[in-house]
Design an enzyme around this catalytic site. Structure first.
Site, PDB file in Angstrom:
ATOM      1  N   ASN A 131      51.100  41.446  36.440  1.00  0.00           N
ATOM      2  CA  ASN A 131      52.433  40.881  35.920  1.00  0.00           C
ATOM      3  C   ASN A 131      52.421  40.205  34.792  1.00  0.00           C
ATOM      4  O   ASN A 131      52.971  39.074  34.819  1.00  0.00           O
ATOM      5  CB  ASN A 131      53.062  40.361  37.054  1.00  0.00           C
ATOM      6  CG  ASN A 131      52.416  39.210  37.628  1.00  0.00           C
ATOM      7  OD1 ASN A 131      51.121  39.072  37.563  1.00  0.00           O
ATOM      8  ND2 ASN A 131      52.931  38.027  38.312  1.00  0.00           N
ATOM      9  N   HIS A 176      45.728  36.495  39.527  1.00  0.00           N
ATOM     10  CA  HIS A 176      46.448  36.127  38.338  1.00  0.00           C
ATOM     11  C   HIS A 176      45.816  35.284  37.117  1.00  0.00           C
ATOM     12  O   HIS A 176      45.427  34.175  37.500  1.00  0.00           O
ATOM     13  CB  HIS A 176      47.860  35.547  38.603  1.00  0.00           C
ATOM     14  CG  HIS A 176      48.785  36.196  39.086  1.00  0.00           C
ATOM     15  ND1 HIS A 176      49.765  37.307  39.297  1.00  0.00           N
ATOM     16  CD2 HIS A 176      48.849  36.152  41.019  1.00  0.00           C
ATOM     17  CE1 HIS A 176      50.270  37.493  40.249  1.00  0.00           C
ATOM     18  NE2 HIS A 176      49.778  36.990  41.454  1.00  0.00           N
ATOM     19  N   ASP A 185      45.496  34.989  45.273  1.00  0.00           N
ATOM     20  CA  ASP A 185      46.586  35.100  44.626  1.00  0.00           C
ATOM     21  C   ASP A 185      46.832  33.480  43.719  1.00  0.00           C
ATOM     22  O   ASP A 185      47.632  33.034  43.714  1.00  0.00           O
ATOM     23  CB  ASP A 185      47.877  35.137  45.637  1.00  0.00           C
ATOM     24  CG  ASP A 185      49.106  35.410  45.205  1.00  0.00           C
ATOM     25  OD1 ASP A 185      49.112  35.887  43.854  1.00  0.00           O
ATOM     26  OD2 ASP A 185      50.169  35.347  45.763  1.00  0.00           O
ATOM     27  N   ARG A 199      46.581  35.718  33.852  1.00  0.00           N
ATOM     28  CA  ARG A 199      47.465  35.519  32.836  1.00  0.00           C
ATOM     29  C   ARG A 199      46.883  35.973  31.352  1.00  0.00           C
ATOM     30  O   ARG A 199      46.010  36.826  31.524  1.00  0.00           O
ATOM     31  CB  ARG A 199      47.795  34.120  32.634  1.00  0.00           C
ATOM     32  CG  ARG A 199      48.464  33.324  33.902  1.00  0.00           C
ATOM     33  CD  ARG A 199      49.801  34.037  34.542  1.00  0.00           C
ATOM     34  NE  ARG A 199      50.051  33.125  35.534  1.00  0.00           N
ATOM     35  CZ  ARG A 199      50.859  33.638  36.540  1.00  0.00           C
ATOM     36  NH1 ARG A 199      50.972  35.097  36.952  1.00  0.00           N
ATOM     37  NH2 ARG A 199      51.246  32.708  37.404  1.00  0.00           N
ATOM     38  N   HIS A 242      53.167  44.007  46.989  1.00  0.00           N
ATOM     39  CA  HIS A 242      54.064  42.862  47.169  1.00  0.00           C
ATOM     40  C   HIS A 242      55.027  43.138  48.467  1.00  0.00           C
ATOM     41  O   HIS A 242      55.909  43.682  48.028  1.00  0.00           O
ATOM     42  CB  HIS A 242      54.454  42.261  46.049  1.00  0.00           C
ATOM     43  CG  HIS A 242      55.099  40.907  46.418  1.00  0.00           C
ATOM     44  ND1 HIS A 242      54.665  39.593  45.913  1.00  0.00           N
ATOM     45  CD2 HIS A 242      56.171  40.545  47.085  1.00  0.00           C
ATOM     46  CE1 HIS A 242      55.272  38.797  45.974  1.00  0.00           C
ATOM     47  NE2 HIS A 242      56.446  39.201  46.889  1.00  0.00           N
ATOM     48  N   HIS A 287      42.829  39.551  44.735  1.00  0.00           N
ATOM     49  CA  HIS A 287      44.053  39.322  44.191  1.00  0.00           C
ATOM     50  C   HIS A 287      44.144  38.209  43.259  1.00  0.00           C
ATOM     51  O   HIS A 287      44.089  37.119  44.017  1.00  0.00           O
ATOM     52  CB  HIS A 287      45.175  39.300  45.547  1.00  0.00           C
ATOM     53  CG  HIS A 287      46.551  39.038  44.939  1.00  0.00           C
ATOM     54  ND1 HIS A 287      47.444  39.625  45.522  1.00  0.00           N
ATOM     55  CD2 HIS A 287      47.182  38.165  43.940  1.00  0.00           C
ATOM     56  CE1 HIS A 287      48.898  39.420  44.856  1.00  0.00           C
ATOM     57  NE2 HIS A 287      48.395  38.479  44.062  1.00  0.00           N
TER      58      HIS A 287
HETATM   59  O1  DOR Z   1      53.479  32.777  44.072  1.00  0.00           O
HETATM   60  C1  DOR Z   1      53.381  33.669  43.290  1.00  0.00           C
HETATM   61  N1  DOR Z   1      53.119  33.748  42.071  1.00  0.00           N
HETATM   62  N2  DOR Z   1      53.561  34.820  44.009  1.00  0.00           N
HETATM   63  C2  DOR Z   1      53.423  36.003  43.284  1.00  0.00           C
HETATM   64  O2  DOR Z   1      53.579  37.101  44.054  1.00  0.00           O
HETATM   65  C3  DOR Z   1      53.321  36.045  41.855  1.00  0.00           C
HETATM   66  C4  DOR Z   1      52.646  34.882  41.421  1.00  0.00           C
HETATM   67  C5  DOR Z   1      52.648  34.871  39.777  1.00  0.00           C
HETATM   68  O3  DOR Z   1      52.531  35.678  39.167  1.00  0.00           O
HETATM   69  O4  DOR Z   1      53.143  33.647  39.371  1.00  0.00           O
HETATM   70 ZN    ZN Z   2      50.033  37.625  43.239  1.00  0.00          ZN
END
Ligand code: DOR
Ligand code: ZN
Length: 346
Positions: free
Chosen positions: A41, A15, A247, A17, A136, A13
Site C-alpha cells: 500500500n 509495512h 503489521d 514504506r 484486510h 505482515h
Molecule cells: O494500522 C494500520 N496501518 N492498518 C493497516 O491496515 C494499514 C497500516 C498502514 O499502512 O499504515
Molecule cells: Zn497492515
C-alpha cells in the site's frame, strides 16, 4: 538468567514504506527477522509485477550492510489486476501473495476493491496456481460500527468467497476478534491468520482511557478485552494456523498527532521482546517458536530459517527508544506500558 533459542523469526505482515522512511525503519526488521511479507500500500500502490520488482530492489538497496533479509513481495489487488501478470509474478518466484484491501478500509486503500465480483477472475486464477490471498478483513459500509467491521466482513464477504472458491488459500491478516479466531479454527482447510504484536497487548482502552492516545490507533482497531484474550490464547496455543504478522506500520509523529491521525503502530524494533513477555505471561514460552518462526513458513510453503536467535531474560529492564529518527521524521515506538526484560542477544 533465562535464555531461549529459537529459529530466526519472520514477519508475515509488514509495512516498510519507501524512500527515507524505508531507510529509517528497515534495519529494525532485518536485525531480527529473516523474511517479511511486504505490504503493497505505497502511494501509488504496488499493482504489477514490474512495480514489485522495482520495490524489492529499493528494499534490498536500503538494507544495512551485512544484513541478510528477504522481502517477500505482494501485489495490491484492484478490479483491473491482470491475471497473466499475477501468474507471471508467482512463476518467477517474486510474488508470495496478493493483498485484498476493501476500498477505504485503511491507509492508501482507496484504489482497493469495491466489488469483489470484479476480482473473481483473478482470484480463480490464484486458486488455480496456488497463490495465497492476504485479506484486510473489514467491511467499510458506513452503517457498520467500526468495532464490528471484522465480524461483518467474515459473514458477508469472507465466508461467501471461501464457499465459492474453497481452493483459494486465504490469510486473514491481523485478526483482532474472537470471531476471527473462531472462524479460522472452524475452517477445514485453506485458511490461516496472522496476529500482530500490539493486539496481543492492548485493548481499546489503551486508545481512549485518560485521553486520546494516537500511537495506539491502528486498523483494524483494537477491540475489547475478551477479544484480546482470545488472540492471546490462539497465538500461544501452538495451533499451526496462527502466526506472527506484526503489521508494524510507521507514520511520522505529525501525521499521528493531529485532528485526523493515521492508523498504524510501529513495533518492528521491540516485537521480539514484547512477544517473549506475552508468551512468558501465558506460560507458553515453548510455543513462541511455532508462532514466530515455524507456522508462517509452513502455511506459505517455505522452508524454516536455518539460523537461530537467542532471547535472554535480563534482570534489569531492557529499554528501547521512545522514538526513532528517520529521514522522513520521528516515529514513535510502541510502548507496551510494562517493563520489558527479554532481549535478543546480538
Ligand atoms: O494500522 C494500520 N496501518 N492498518 C493497516 O491496515 C494499514 C497500516 C498502514 O499502512 O499504515
Ligand atoms: Zn497492515
Amino acid at each position: 538468567m533465562q535464555k531461549l533459542t529459537i529459529r530466526r523469526p519472520d514477519d508475515w505482515h509488514l509495512h516498510l514504506r519507501d524512500g527515507a522512511m524505508l531507510e529509517g525503519v528497515i534495519g529494525d526488521t532485518s536485525r531480527h527477522f529473516a523474511r517479511a511479507i511486504i505490504m503493497p500500500n505505497l502511494v501509488p500502490p504496488v499493482v504489477t509485477t514490474a512495480d514489485a520488482t522495482a520495490y524489492r530492489d529499493r528494499i534490498l538497496k536500503a538494507l544495512p550492510t551485512g544484513d541478510r533479509f528477504q522481502p517477500l513481495m505482494t501485489l495490491y489487488l484492484t478490479e483491473h489486476t491482470s491475471l497473466d501478470d499475477v501468474e507471471e509474478g508467482k512463476k518467477s518466484g517474486l510474488i508470495t501473495a496478493v493483498k485484498l484491501y476493501p476500498a477505504g478500509a485503511t491507509t492508501n486503500s482507496h484504489g482497493g476493491v469495491r466489488d469483489l465480483n470484479k476480482a473473481m477472475p483473478v482470484l480463480e486464477r490464484m486458486a488455480k496456481i496456488g497463490l495465497p490471498l492476504c485479506v484486510h478483513g473489514e467491511v467499510t459500509t458506513p452503517e457498520v460500527d467500526i468495532f464490528d467491521r471484522e465480524a461483518v466482513f467474515i459473514e458477508t464477504a469472507l465466508d461467501p468467497l471461501r464457499q465459492r472458491l474453497p481452493e483459494l488459500k486465504v490469510t486473514m491478516e491481523h485478526v483482532t476478534t474472537s470471531d476471527g479466531v473462531n472462524y479460522i479454527k472452524s475452517a477445514k482447510a485453506n485458511l490461516a491468520g496472522s496476529i500482530t504484536t500490539h493486539h496481543l497487548i492492548i485493548n481499546r482502552n489503551a486508545i481512549l482511557v485518560g485521553g486520546i492516545r494516537p500511537h495506539y490507533y491502528c486498523l483494524p482497531v483494537a477491540k475489547r478485552e475478551s477479544h484480546r484474550l482470545a488472540l492471546r490464547a490462539a497465538a500461544t496455543s501452538g495451533d499451526t494456523r496462527f502466526f506472527l504478522g506484526t503489521d508494524s506500520a510507521p507514520h511520522v509523529d505529525p501525521l499521528k498527532e493531529c485532528a485526523c491521525g493515521c492508523a498504524g503502530i510501529y513495533t518492528s524494533i521491540n516485537t521480539m521482546s514484547c512477544l517473549a513477555h506475552v508468551f512468558e505471561q501465558e506460560g507458553a514460552l515453548d510455543k513462541l517458536e511455532a508462532f514466530a518462526s515455524l507456522n508462517g513458513p509452513a502455511w506459505y510453503g517455505l522452508p524454516v530459517n536455518d539460523d537461530r536467535i537467542t532471547l535472554v531474560r535480563r534482570h534489569d529492564a531492557v529499554t528501547f527508544p521512545a522514538k526513532i529518527e528517520t529521514g522522513a521524521g520521528p516515529v514513535t515506538v510502541f510502548d507496551p506500558m510494562f517493563p520489558l526484560h527479554w532481549d535478543v542477544e546480538s
